[in-house]
Design a protein around this motif. Sequence first.
Motif, PDB file in Angstrom:
ATOM      1  N   LYS A  46     -71.412 -39.019  78.430  1.00  0.00           N
ATOM      2  CA  LYS A  46     -71.421 -38.821  77.381  1.00  0.00           C
ATOM      3  C   LYS A  46     -72.495 -37.525  76.999  1.00  0.00           C
ATOM      4  O   LYS A  46     -73.464 -37.778  76.927  1.00  0.00           O
ATOM      5  N   ARG A 104     -58.693 -42.248  71.854  1.00  0.00           N
ATOM      6  CA  ARG A 104     -60.331 -42.008  72.912  1.00  0.00           C
ATOM      7  C   ARG A 104     -60.335 -40.623  73.712  1.00  0.00           C
ATOM      8  O   ARG A 104     -61.188 -40.221  73.746  1.00  0.00           O
ATOM      9  N   LEU A 182     -60.493 -34.685  66.798  1.00  0.00           N
ATOM     10  CA  LEU A 182     -61.218 -35.119  66.247  1.00  0.00           C
ATOM     11  C   LEU A 182     -61.000 -36.637  64.781  1.00  0.00           C
ATOM     12  O   LEU A 182     -61.903 -37.520  65.175  1.00  0.00           O
ATOM     13  N   GLY A 185     -62.312 -39.932  66.417  1.00  0.00           N
ATOM     14  CA  GLY A 185     -63.887 -39.937  67.648  1.00  0.00           C
ATOM     15  C   GLY A 185     -63.766 -40.815  68.763  1.00  0.00           C
ATOM     16  O   GLY A 185     -63.930 -40.994  68.847  1.00  0.00           O
ATOM     17  N   PRO A 186     -62.943 -38.943  69.588  1.00  0.00           N
ATOM     18  CA  PRO A 186     -62.605 -39.731  70.792  1.00  0.00           C
ATOM     19  C   PRO A 186     -64.205 -39.660  71.812  1.00  0.00           C
ATOM     20  O   PRO A 186     -64.874 -38.745  71.040  1.00  0.00           O
ATOM     21  N   GLU A 187     -63.732 -40.400  72.926  1.00  0.00           N
ATOM     22  CA  GLU A 187     -65.300 -41.059  73.306  1.00  0.00           C
ATOM     23  C   GLU A 187     -65.012 -39.032  74.552  1.00  0.00           C
ATOM     24  O   GLU A 187     -65.607 -38.744  75.024  1.00  0.00           O
ATOM     25  N   LEU A 188     -63.373 -38.140  74.625  1.00  0.00           N
ATOM     26  CA  LEU A 188     -63.463 -37.308  75.238  1.00  0.00           C
ATOM     27  C   LEU A 188     -62.552 -36.265  74.707  1.00  0.00           C
ATOM     28  O   LEU A 188     -61.691 -35.977  74.078  1.00  0.00           O
ATOM     29  N   ILE A 189     -63.143 -34.933  75.243  1.00  0.00           N
ATOM     30  CA  ILE A 189     -62.407 -33.613  74.643  1.00  0.00           C
ATOM     31  C   ILE A 189     -61.928 -32.644  75.563  1.00  0.00           C
ATOM     32  O   ILE A 189     -63.308 -31.968  76.696  1.00  0.00           O
ATOM     33  N   VAL A 214     -70.866 -31.707  69.063  1.00  0.00           N
ATOM     34  CA  VAL A 214     -70.809 -33.228  71.223  1.00  0.00           C
ATOM     35  C   VAL A 214     -72.444 -33.726  70.951  1.00  0.00           C
ATOM     36  O   VAL A 214     -72.339 -34.743  70.897  1.00  0.00           O
ATOM     37  N   THR A 217     -72.097 -36.512  67.905  1.00  0.00           N
ATOM     38  CA  THR A 217     -71.280 -37.788  67.991  1.00  0.00           C
ATOM     39  C   THR A 217     -71.512 -38.409  69.448  1.00  0.00           C
ATOM     40  O   THR A 217     -70.870 -39.277  70.145  1.00  0.00           O
ATOM     41  N   THR A 219     -69.551 -37.289  71.856  1.00  0.00           N
ATOM     42  CA  THR A 219     -68.223 -36.705  72.794  1.00  0.00           C
ATOM     43  C   THR A 219     -68.764 -36.138  74.125  1.00  0.00           C
ATOM     44  O   THR A 219     -69.159 -34.952  73.918  1.00  0.00           O
ATOM     45  N   LEU A 221     -67.513 -33.194  76.562  1.00  0.00           N
ATOM     46  CA  LEU A 221     -66.432 -32.571  76.670  1.00  0.00           C
ATOM     47  C   LEU A 221     -65.995 -31.291  77.332  1.00  0.00           C
ATOM     48  O   LEU A 221     -67.111 -30.377  78.673  1.00  0.00           O
TER      49      LEU A 221
END
Length: 361
Positions: A46, A104, A182, A185-189, A214, A217, A219, A221
């Motif tokens: 995360k 997500r 965005l 609110g994705p957990e992974l980009i 990052v 939030t 997220t 990446l």
Amino acid sequence: MPHDSDNSSLPPTAASVLEVKDLHTQFDTRAGVLPVVNGVGFRLEKGKVLGLVGESGSGKSVTGFSIMGLLDAPGRIVSGQVLFNGQDLAQLDARALRNIRGNRIAMIFQDPMATLNPVLRIDVQMLETIHAHRKMGKAEALEHCRQTLARMGIPSPHERLKAYPHQLSGGMRQRVAIAIALLNGPELIIADEPTTALDVTIQAQILSEMQQLVRETGTALIWISHDLSVVAGLADDIAVMYAGRIVEHGSVDAVLDTPQHPYTQGLIGSLPSANQRSHRLQQISGMAPNLLDLPPGCAFAPRCPRAQARCQQPPDMQTIEPPLSQAATATAHTVRCFFPGAAPANAATPEAAADLSRSAA
Ligand SMILES: Nc1ncnc2c1ncn2[C@@H]1O[C@H](COP(=O)(O)OP(=O)(O)OP(=O)(O)O)[C@@H](O)[C@H]1O
Ligand code: SF4
Ligand SMILES: [Mg+2]
């Protein structure tokens, strides 16, 4: 030398948003089976940024598409796991993957028009993205769109929402595409060279906005780039790919300050440096390998200044690739080389490495 069998550089106890394990992706072409991703593995926590770098054709985008479940035929994952919060995405059907994508997990592409629909206004596209995954009243959703555009440094978001993509500049279009990624609110980009086509000032602004995002939030990446200097300033960790394999992986500091693989050293040595304008850049000699006809042993051997007999197994012997092993430099630093070590003089210039370290700071 201890071997890291699943190719990850983090300790196995760390909680990971994403854990890719021994991923193999192939393309079945008329000329034969192209092994494009060969045993790629890494973990991502995360709020962390992984820079995935390598020359053109090294398999960066196909790795990203494999994780996203966006591979088109004739590409297919032949083995391995893509664990997203512990759930293996490689086993999900198309519908389940669609539910996760854009929600997500989100992907940002080099061409923002891969995300944007040219005939729809921005507000329509953004609302569609929100409502595909959650219930939200229109007024609230529009306010959320405005805030997300503003977060990406877009001035007058209210007006931009009414625009069509062609009414925006290239940099603005890419910011909108990132804002769409965005929205939920994705957990992974996974960002596949999204700033490569933009001028350096806009690129720097977007990189700094992404970095802040990052941090705020949490997220995770993955930033794909052929340019080591871009990821140097953005990423926590770097994974260097060559011929579909991760050949070096570790923290930005470990990989840039003490690169152990001759290919990483060559990438650093080929960067322009403020301190060496009068010197010729050193390019990695030779061509990217033909995946249909990889040399036995180490895939980098034909181009490697350090290659020895052990690296190039005779064709009649079993092909033995160097494994990804713990480097002597840092605990979470791994390298795929039979003879890892510091660069010989001139391979990676100290000036180039120092420049990278400065941009990473
Ligand atoms: N649809 C396809 N059919 C056949 N081969 C493909 C296909 N897509 C990609 N490949 C092959 O997979 C290999 C890796 O491609 P990939 O796009 O992942 O490279 P990359 O590292 O992202 O390069 P770049 O920096 O140019 O974007 C290349 O050799 C390419 O020829
Ligand atoms: S294994 Fe041999 S050929 Fe491959 S990178 Fe290391 S030294 Fe070079
Ligand atoms: Mg690519």
